[in-house]
Design a protein around this motif. Structure first.
Motif, PDB file in Angstrom:
ATOM      1  N   VAL A 100      -4.744  13.237 -11.131  1.00  0.00           N
ATOM      2  CA  VAL A 100      -4.973  11.790 -11.106  1.00  0.00           C
ATOM      3  C   VAL A 100      -6.229  11.463 -10.307  1.00  0.00           C
ATOM      4  O   VAL A 100      -7.000  10.571 -10.683  1.00  0.00           O
ATOM      5  CB  VAL A 100      -3.738  11.053 -10.542  1.00  0.00           C
ATOM      6  N   CYS A 101      -6.480  12.196  -9.248  1.00  0.00           N
ATOM      7  CA  CYS A 101      -7.678  11.986  -8.434  1.00  0.00           C
ATOM      8  C   CYS A 101      -8.947  12.249  -9.249  1.00  0.00           C
ATOM      9  O   CYS A 101      -9.895  11.456  -9.209  1.00  0.00           O
ATOM     10  CB  CYS A 101      -7.629  12.888  -7.207  1.00  0.00           C
ATOM     11  N   VAL A 112     -16.236  -4.415  -9.274  1.00  0.00           N
ATOM     12  CA  VAL A 112     -14.884  -4.610  -8.743  1.00  0.00           C
ATOM     13  C   VAL A 112     -13.933  -3.542  -9.271  1.00  0.00           C
ATOM     14  O   VAL A 112     -13.165  -2.944  -8.510  1.00  0.00           O
ATOM     15  CB  VAL A 112     -14.363  -6.020  -9.088  1.00  0.00           C
ATOM     16  N   LEU A 113     -13.980  -3.282 -10.558  1.00  0.00           N
ATOM     17  CA  LEU A 113     -13.102  -2.260 -11.129  1.00  0.00           C
ATOM     18  C   LEU A 113     -13.455  -0.872 -10.594  1.00  0.00           C
ATOM     19  O   LEU A 113     -12.569  -0.046 -10.341  1.00  0.00           O
ATOM     20  CB  LEU A 113     -13.184  -2.287 -12.654  1.00  0.00           C
ATOM     21  N   GLY A 114     -14.735  -0.613 -10.388  1.00  0.00           N
ATOM     22  CA  GLY A 114     -15.153   0.657  -9.810  1.00  0.00           C
ATOM     23  C   GLY A 114     -14.606   0.849  -8.406  1.00  0.00           C
ATOM     24  O   GLY A 114     -14.176   1.942  -8.037  1.00  0.00           O
ATOM     25  N   ILE A 115     -14.621  -0.230  -7.610  1.00  0.00           N
ATOM     26  CA  ILE A 115     -14.086  -0.151  -6.252  1.00  0.00           C
ATOM     27  C   ILE A 115     -12.585   0.127  -6.280  1.00  0.00           C
ATOM     28  O   ILE A 115     -12.072   0.912  -5.474  1.00  0.00           O
ATOM     29  CB  ILE A 115     -14.408  -1.433  -5.471  1.00  0.00           C
ATOM     30  N   VAL A 116     -11.881  -0.483  -7.217  1.00  0.00           N
ATOM     31  CA  VAL A 116     -10.438  -0.225  -7.345  1.00  0.00           C
ATOM     32  C   VAL A 116     -10.192   1.248  -7.660  1.00  0.00           C
ATOM     33  O   VAL A 116      -9.297   1.878  -7.082  1.00  0.00           O
ATOM     34  CB  VAL A 116      -9.816  -1.138  -8.425  1.00  0.00           C
ATOM     35  N   TRP A 117     -10.995   1.833  -8.550  1.00  0.00           N
ATOM     36  CA  TRP A 117     -10.834   3.241  -8.891  1.00  0.00           C
ATOM     37  C   TRP A 117     -11.160   4.132  -7.700  1.00  0.00           C
ATOM     38  O   TRP A 117     -10.521   5.167  -7.492  1.00  0.00           O
ATOM     39  CB  TRP A 117     -11.701   3.628 -10.088  1.00  0.00           C
ATOM     40  N   VAL A 118     -12.151   3.756  -6.896  1.00  0.00           N
ATOM     41  CA  VAL A 118     -12.485   4.542  -5.707  1.00  0.00           C
ATOM     42  C   VAL A 118     -11.327   4.496  -4.710  1.00  0.00           C
ATOM     43  O   VAL A 118     -10.989   5.513  -4.095  1.00  0.00           O
ATOM     44  CB  VAL A 118     -13.796   4.031  -5.069  1.00  0.00           C
ATOM     45  N   LEU A 119     -10.720   3.333  -4.541  1.00  0.00           N
ATOM     46  CA  LEU A 119      -9.562   3.238  -3.646  1.00  0.00           C
ATOM     47  C   LEU A 119      -8.401   4.090  -4.147  1.00  0.00           C
ATOM     48  O   LEU A 119      -7.701   4.743  -3.355  1.00  0.00           O
ATOM     49  CB  LEU A 119      -9.132   1.776  -3.495  1.00  0.00           C
ATOM     50  N   LEU A 120      -8.173   4.091  -5.449  1.00  0.00           N
ATOM     51  CA  LEU A 120      -7.122   4.935  -6.019  1.00  0.00           C
ATOM     52  C   LEU A 120      -7.446   6.416  -5.824  1.00  0.00           C
ATOM     53  O   LEU A 120      -6.551   7.229  -5.569  1.00  0.00           O
ATOM     54  CB  LEU A 120      -6.930   4.626  -7.505  1.00  0.00           C
ATOM     55  N   THR A 121      -8.725   6.768  -5.889  1.00  0.00           N
ATOM     56  CA  THR A 121      -9.136   8.146  -5.634  1.00  0.00           C
ATOM     57  C   THR A 121      -8.791   8.556  -4.209  1.00  0.00           C
ATOM     58  O   THR A 121      -8.271   9.651  -3.973  1.00  0.00           O
ATOM     59  CB  THR A 121     -10.655   8.289  -5.869  1.00  0.00           C
ATOM     60  N   GLY A 122      -9.056   7.677  -3.257  1.00  0.00           N
ATOM     61  CA  GLY A 122      -8.721   7.973  -1.872  1.00  0.00           C
ATOM     62  C   GLY A 122      -7.232   8.147  -1.666  1.00  0.00           C
ATOM     63  O   GLY A 122      -6.788   9.062  -0.956  1.00  0.00           O
ATOM     64  N   LEU A 123      -6.442   7.301  -2.278  1.00  0.00           N
ATOM     65  CA  LEU A 123      -4.990   7.391  -2.157  1.00  0.00           C
ATOM     66  C   LEU A 123      -4.467   8.697  -2.742  1.00  0.00           C
ATOM     67  O   LEU A 123      -3.676   9.405  -2.109  1.00  0.00           O
ATOM     68  CB  LEU A 123      -4.332   6.199  -2.864  1.00  0.00           C
ATOM     69  N   THR A 124      -4.911   9.042  -3.927  1.00  0.00           N
ATOM     70  CA  THR A 124      -4.397  10.257  -4.566  1.00  0.00           C
ATOM     71  C   THR A 124      -4.892  11.521  -3.873  1.00  0.00           C
ATOM     72  O   THR A 124      -4.179  12.525  -3.852  1.00  0.00           O
ATOM     73  CB  THR A 124      -4.756  10.297  -6.061  1.00  0.00           C
TER      74      THR A 124
END
Length: 74
Positions: free
Chosen positions: A19-20, A37-49
């Motif tokens: 997923v990362c 904005v959508l790119g930032i959301v994906w970067v945050l999800l990358t950090g979480l995963t």
């Protein structure tokens, strides 16, 4: 709730890594298409995963049985 075994922890870690990687690819695509904005959301999800992957990989290493004990004569 059953306890997590080293095998299930390794499976969770592997899924989190997948997923990362997909989130990184989605972030790159979002940024290249101009959606900040959508790119930032994906970067945050990358950090979480990535944090989830580290956590479950570490948990699997700690829960795995150690090798055979060393004898004093060796």
């Amino acid at each position: 709730m059953p306890a997590l075994t080293p095998r299930s922890s390794r499976g969770f870690a592997l899924c989190a890594v997948v997923v990362c990687v997909l989130a990184v690819a989605a972030a790159v695509v979002s940024f290249t298409k101009g959606s900040l904005v959508l790119g930032i959301v994906w970067v945050l999800l990358t950090g979480l995963t990535s944090n989830m992957a580290w956590y479950y990989a570490r948990r699997a290493r700690q829960a795995a049985p150690a090798g055979p004990p060393a004898t004093a004569g060796e």
